[in-house]
Design an enzyme around this catalytic site. Structure first.
Site, PDB file in Angstrom:
ATOM      1  CD  GLU A  60      -1.355  -2.336   2.080  1.00 46.98           C
ATOM      2  OE1 GLU A  60      -2.166  -3.035   2.694  1.00 46.98           O
ATOM      3  OE2 GLU A  60      -0.118  -2.571   2.082  1.00 46.98           O
ATOM      4  CB  CYS A  92      -0.653   0.549   5.146  1.00 45.14           C
ATOM      5  SG  CYS A  92       0.907  -0.148   4.556  1.00 45.14           S
TER       6      CYS A  92
END
Length: 132
Positions: A60, A92
């Protein structure tokens, strides 16, 4: 914002393609991510592990870096990993919230059941230095 089923399928497919490029010799848990930008472009990322585990970068965060580099802003992210309904880790979630706290998070499990959740649902009260 709602995502059309065709867009969801495309994001999942792009995330799977990115997952195939993951460098995960230690965890053996390859992850792929695909970010849909406001302008319709899709940016991908995969996890890149390091023998010094703290230096590992999640899929991510690689995808959001590519999005920012292109001057785009994210509206949705799809994440895939080893047929699990995989959600972003805490780090993330925080990084994604920096760019869009209303981001939609798309996941798919081993039975191909797709879920769309809001990042605000996954990270209520995200840390920010901006005044709201």
């Amino acid at each position: 914002m709602d995502l059309a089923p065709v867009i969801i399928r495309q994001l999942i497919e792009k995330a799977k393609q990115a997952q195939a490029q993951a460098y995960a010799p230690y965890s053996r848990f390859p992850v792929g991510a695909a970010i849909l930008a406001e302008d319709g472009r899709v940016f991908t990322g995969c996890n890149v592990e390091n023998a010094s585990f703290g230096l590992t970068i999640c899929a991510e965060r690689n995808a959001i870096a590519a999005t920012v580099l292109a001057g785009a802003r994210p509206v949705a992210v799809a994440i895939v990993g080893n047929q699990h309904d995989l959600l972003p880790c805490g780090a993330c979630r925080q990084v994604l919230a920096e760019f869009n706290p209303d981001l939609l998070v798309v996941t798919q499990d081993a039975n191909h059941k797709t879920q769309v959740r809001s990042l605000r649902e996954l990270l209520p009260g995200a840390f920010t230095l901006r005044e709201t």
